[in-house]
Design a protein around this motif. Structure first.
Motif, PDB file in Angstrom:
ATOM      1  N   GLY A  10       0.805  -1.207   0.000  1.00  0.00           N
ATOM      2  CA  GLY A  10       0.000   0.000   0.000  1.00  0.00           C
ATOM      3  C   GLY A  10       0.843   1.264   0.000  1.00  0.00           C
ATOM      4  O   GLY A  10       0.322   2.362  -0.222  1.00  0.00           O
ATOM      5  N   MET A  11       2.129   1.127   0.236  1.00  0.00           N
ATOM      6  CA  MET A  11       3.025   2.283   0.219  1.00  0.00           C
ATOM      7  C   MET A  11       3.406   2.698  -1.197  1.00  0.00           C
ATOM      8  O   MET A  11       3.900   3.799  -1.402  1.00  0.00           O
ATOM      9  N   ALA A  12       3.197   1.853  -2.171  1.00  0.00           N
ATOM     10  CA  ALA A  12       3.628   2.146  -3.545  1.00  0.00           C
ATOM     11  C   ALA A  12       3.037   3.453  -4.055  1.00  0.00           C
ATOM     12  O   ALA A  12       3.744   4.257  -4.676  1.00  0.00           O
ATOM     13  N   GLY A  13       1.763   3.678  -3.807  1.00  0.00           N
ATOM     14  CA  GLY A  13       1.134   4.910  -4.261  1.00  0.00           C
ATOM     15  C   GLY A  13       1.764   6.146  -3.640  1.00  0.00           C
ATOM     16  O   GLY A  13       1.946   7.167  -4.312  1.00  0.00           O
ATOM     17  N   LEU A  14       2.116   6.058  -2.374  1.00  0.00           N
ATOM     18  CA  LEU A  14       2.745   7.195  -1.696  1.00  0.00           C
ATOM     19  C   LEU A  14       4.162   7.442  -2.183  1.00  0.00           C
ATOM     20  O   LEU A  14       4.666   8.555  -2.087  1.00  0.00           O
ATOM     21  N   LEU A  15       4.799   6.403  -2.677  1.00  0.00           N
ATOM     22  CA  LEU A  15       6.171   6.540  -3.170  1.00  0.00           C
ATOM     23  C   LEU A  15       6.239   7.102  -4.586  1.00  0.00           C
ATOM     24  O   LEU A  15       7.320   7.451  -5.056  1.00  0.00           O
ATOM     25  N   ALA A  16       5.103   7.219  -5.253  1.00  0.00           N
ATOM     26  CA  ALA A  16       5.094   7.667  -6.645  1.00  0.00           C
ATOM     27  C   ALA A  16       5.744   9.037  -6.814  1.00  0.00           C
ATOM     28  O   ALA A  16       6.486   9.252  -7.776  1.00  0.00           O
ATOM     29  N   SER A  17       5.512   9.938  -5.876  1.00  0.00           N
ATOM     30  CA  SER A  17       6.102  11.275  -6.005  1.00  0.00           C
ATOM     31  C   SER A  17       7.607  11.263  -5.751  1.00  0.00           C
ATOM     32  O   SER A  17       8.316  12.174  -6.169  1.00  0.00           O
ATOM     33  N   ASP A  18       8.095  10.241  -5.092  1.00  0.00           N
ATOM     34  CA  ASP A  18       9.523  10.135  -4.778  1.00  0.00           C
ATOM     35  C   ASP A  18      10.273   9.237  -5.755  1.00  0.00           C
ATOM     36  O   ASP A  18      11.463   9.429  -5.991  1.00  0.00           O
ATOM     37  N   ALA A  19       9.569   8.241  -6.299  1.00  0.00           N
ATOM     38  CA  ALA A  19      10.241   7.225  -7.108  1.00  0.00           C
ATOM     39  C   ALA A  19       9.691   7.106  -8.518  1.00  0.00           C
ATOM     40  O   ALA A  19      10.201   6.299  -9.307  1.00  0.00           O
ATOM     41  N   GLY A  20       8.657   7.842  -8.846  1.00  0.00           N
ATOM     42  CA  GLY A  20       8.100   7.794 -10.196  1.00  0.00           C
ATOM     43  C   GLY A  20       7.685   6.394 -10.601  1.00  0.00           C
ATOM     44  O   GLY A  20       7.029   5.689  -9.831  1.00  0.00           O
ATOM     45  N   ASP A  21       8.108   5.987 -11.794  1.00  0.00           N
ATOM     46  CA  ASP A  21       7.740   4.671 -12.324  1.00  0.00           C
ATOM     47  C   ASP A  21       8.319   3.514 -11.519  1.00  0.00           C
ATOM     48  O   ASP A  21       7.868   2.379 -11.643  1.00  0.00           O
TER      49      ASP A  21
END
Length: 170
Positions: A10-21
């Motif tokens: 569930g953390m993947a969505g929150l990491l989008a701004s930090d890790a992009g693709d």
């Protein structure tokens, strides 16, 4: 709790701004390293609580993808980890079992982390208690942790059923 009732991915969505693709890849590696670090610390008898392992794993996953976080953002993600989403079937399954069996949440997480993540998902009131490895300063799959779970739940000479999606609990 983690991986059975609540979804670390569930953390993947929150990491989008930090890790992009790479967010899903970072999230998966974060979870993988979190477990690896906890397992190793348990084997080496070098206990640090699961939150420490989680933070170290986040740093590792980001660095291995050539990414970095500010201290503030790292703290935000660590706080968000205490609000992981529950799997869709967690609440109805626990509600269906409530009253039929004594139920305890058994986890590598600390008691305070368990209260937060289970409380966030309305799962906490469904348990008769929490059993944390923090109490004996080791991690699953150390056999001492499972023996402790028997003592902590009062099931020393009674059947005890452990429900887990994590292979090391089998």
């Amino acid at each position: 709790v983690y991986g059975t009732l609540v979804d670390p991915m569930g953390m993947a969505g929150l990491l989008a701004s930090d890790a992009g693709d790479a967010a899903r890849s970072v999230s998966a590696q974060w979870r993988e390293k979190q477990l690896e670090f906890a397992f190793r610390k348990g084997l080496m008898r070098a206990y640090e609580d699961f939150g420490v392992c989680t933070r170290q794993a986040l740093r590792y996953a980001m660095a291995s993808h050539g990414l970095s976080l500010s201290a503030k953002r790292e703290d935000e993600l660590m706080n968000a980890y205490l609000q992981l989403p529950a799997f869709d079937d967690a609440l109805p399954a626990l509600q269906g079992l409530k009253g039929a069996y004594p139920m305890f949440a058994f986890s590598n997480g600390t008691p305070s982390a368990l209260c937060k993540v289970l409380g966030h998902n309305d799962l906490l009131p469904l348990f008769d208690g929490l059993v944390s490895v923090d109490d004996i300063r080791s991690f699953k799959p150390d056999p001492a942790v499972y023996a402790y779970a028997r003592r902590a739940t009062g099931a020393m000479d009674q059947p005890l059923c452990l429900v887990s999606s994590n292979a090391w609990d089998v």
